[in-house]
Design a protein around this motif. Sequence first.
Motif, PDB file in Angstrom:
ATOM      1  N   GLU A  51       0.818  -1.216   0.000  1.00 53.11           N
ATOM      2  CA  GLU A  51       0.000   0.000   0.000  1.00 53.11           C
ATOM      3  C   GLU A  51       0.850   1.264   0.000  1.00 53.11           C
ATOM      4  N   MET A  52       2.035   1.202   0.642  1.00 49.58           N
ATOM      5  CA  MET A  52       2.923   2.372   0.653  1.00 49.58           C
ATOM      6  C   MET A  52       3.902   2.354  -0.517  1.00 49.58           C
ATOM      7  N   GLY A  53       3.884   1.273  -1.313  1.00 48.15           N
ATOM      8  CA  GLY A  53       4.782   1.190  -2.456  1.00 48.15           C
ATOM      9  C   GLY A  53       6.245   1.140  -2.066  1.00 48.15           C
ATOM     10  N   LEU A  54       6.546   0.468  -0.953  1.00 46.85           N
ATOM     11  CA  LEU A  54       7.925   0.415  -0.470  1.00 46.85           C
ATOM     12  C   LEU A  54       8.715  -0.624  -1.260  1.00 46.85           C
ATOM     13  N   PRO A  55       9.968  -0.336  -1.598  1.00 43.64           N
ATOM     14  CA  PRO A  55      10.807  -1.302  -2.343  1.00 43.64           C
ATOM     15  C   PRO A  55      11.410  -2.341  -1.395  1.00 43.64           C
TER      16      PRO A  55
END
Length: 881
Positions: free
Chosen positions: A148-152
Amino acid sequence: MTARKLKIRSSTAIAGEGDHRVAMVEGAATELAPSVLALARQATSPACAVEEQVVAALPAVFSDWFASRGWQIRPHQSALIEHAQRGESVLLVAPTGGGKTLAGFLPSLIDLANRPRRRVSALHTLYISPLKALAVDVARNLEAPVAEMGLPIRVETRTGDTSVSKRQRQRHAPPDILLTTPEQLALLISNPGASLMFADLKTVVLDELHAMHNSKRGDLLALGLARLQTLAPGHRRVGLSATVADPAPLQRYLMPQPPAGEARQPSTEGEAKSALVLGQAGARPQIEISTSDSYVPWAGHLARHAMIDIMDAIKSAKTALVFVNTRSQAERTFQELWRINSDNLAIALHHGSLAPAQRRKVEAAMTRGALRAVVCTSTLDLGIDWGAVDKVICVGAPKGAARLVQRIGRANHRLDEPSQALLVPANRFEVLECNAARDAVLAGELDGERLKRGGIDVLAQHVLGTACSKPFDATKLFEEVRSASPYTHLVREDFDKIVDFVATGGYALKRYDRYARLRQTPEGLWRLSHPRLAQQYRMNVGVIVEDPMIDIRLQAKGRPTGAGGRVLGQLEEYFAEQLTPGDTFVFSGHVLRFEGMREDGAYVSKTHEAEAQIPSYNGGKFPLSTFLAERVRQMVSNPESWAHLPDPVREWLRIQELRSVIPKPGQLLVETFPRGSKEYLVCYPFEGRLAHQTLGMLLTRRLERLRLRPLGFVANEYALAVWALRDMGGADMAALFSEDMLGDDLDAWLAESALYKRTFRTCAIISGLIERRLPRGGEKTGRQVTFSSDLIYDVLREHEPDHVLLRATYEDAGSGLLDIARLGDMLQRVRGRIVTRRLERVSPLAVPALLEIAKEMVAGEAHEDILREAEESLIADAMRI
């Protein structure tokens, strides 16, 4: 069915009321940022400016994610971020529903989100759980905010179910966050490439730490952490725990302990301790006890009399967890509930002997909210949280206040809503125990634990695993091992004996090449004597040794026995060997007919016969905690506390007071009386089944020497009954119950005990001396393992009685199988305080013990005779009150 008047007694726990110390930290705690301390002090307010400042200090992507969910960061989550920024290890103690797991991962997520992009993947955070199902569940819950936060960030699990190809890839290209178990950690650090895999490790998160630290799995994990400290000296540790009576042992567990002789800071006790964060107490749980004022069983553990009440509680709940204490009890309870499930509610069964696919199916159904209830054992005690669960039903006494709190925490995973719990005592003594457990929770008191020393057999396994990674220097490994808190007591002489045992098998076994597992190099390092030993180690790693199990296969219709079949689960081998074709038993929620045994398992078919056996299991029986036993003794000795008990139980105790005596605190009541052609001795230590069984074994030896001709004994959690051919009332009770029975009498009994040999077998397996699993999927049968271990046991007792494995066996037997320390405490406590009564007939308190004899030892109608005599006698006595 007899009409009954049902009473539900309700109370709410006051643990933590008025005490909102949500960010208290030992040692460096006073250095917390002012914003966090202010937030802790204002935790009772629904919202405050300080909370907004803390959220604003988060990276924008995190603060936006919190806001999108309508959440505000909790004080203990903020505190863990502060400790991470200072590189400190920390223990978080918080109730279920407070975002404990997110608190453990949040610092790692922030650090990973802020790091520069790397071409080469590196393991940043290692999460270790006592249950592989919990690791999978946490990974699934963690992937949601990451996506949801688009973290890598790459998140993966590693359990026994992970494919071989994925495990190999994880060693060379690890994920950012790896979720695993203690056994898998042992495998990872035994790999030659371990130093490269863990070189960049920053954080280790230990979940449900309270459930692991004081056990053999905790020993294995502590040794693994000590090795990680060598491989990645800069990493920090985060412990996540439910509420515990004393967090100090867990704080020490998290920290590498300095070598002896050095100044140990910050602890004034000379041992390193992590920081401590206490989470905010949640809403007070509501605890009810289901009892009847017209009927409470004398004995038994199935609570059949209360099944309608349990079903009514299930109907009133959205989703309920029905906890029982053993797997056989789970099978019977499930059958009883389905028998009266007129509304056809979706009720499932979950315990450790069911096939993994069946357990995963139940867990998936719970996640979807498709079940109204699950009958379960300790397999669902920990971790896995389903928001739909709004009631916990505990069938039978909880055996400990901490276990009760743990199970109650499975319901309503929201701090601002109370958890609902219903306790269902199965007999009269359990009514007392349930009340004692509830009162302890009301008072905010929990059981303490007697800390165990690290297991010798576990250390032997770790030494072999270290050699699988690369040759080791004994001196360096010794110092590394002593940095693990369970092994700080270890001295070099004992360590060298353990290394010698791993290398040669010890003095009595070194002539056999098969036990030569290590050799010294010219440089003085210890290495594996043959590469195949690494494969053997990896196939047998771990400390969970159950009795030999056999697959239960459902025979396909129209096909002959042995022609394949779906695996329903596993049963202990000794139970299956007692079956003959045509026998029926209950398993996996079905009544099954035994068709025959083949090499790949026991074949069964479904049937609808009303009478069927319940498989017996040696594992899964909880001992009554020392803390709770003391509360039960206090309740029994204080007639003023009987007022809130149901009528049958209150009357039972009053007639005991009239006919015999109610022991005062600290006293041991010993009653003797005749019945038929036999004489009986019944005592009431209230010390748990294990201690009572040991006491029974030792008492019967002494009674034999007195020529009183004891015939046998039976023990439950509360009492011990011995029967003999001669009157035991004239014996010197002070001498009979003297502490010296734990000397020569104990040693003599151990020398010939089959139970002691079973304990030795477990230690031999854990230490790696005996392999259960063989190459190409083979596995030794229970008979093969027993034959091998018995031969080794006899050789060692004769030629090397001080062998390290015999020492390990004695230590294990003392703390587990026999509960020697607890029995010793009891004998010391009652010295000079033994109260004896010679009675004409059985006393009310003795009836449950005699019913145990009728169930286990006496054929025919003995059970009904005892009940009839007891009821008639009580009616007569009640008329005199």
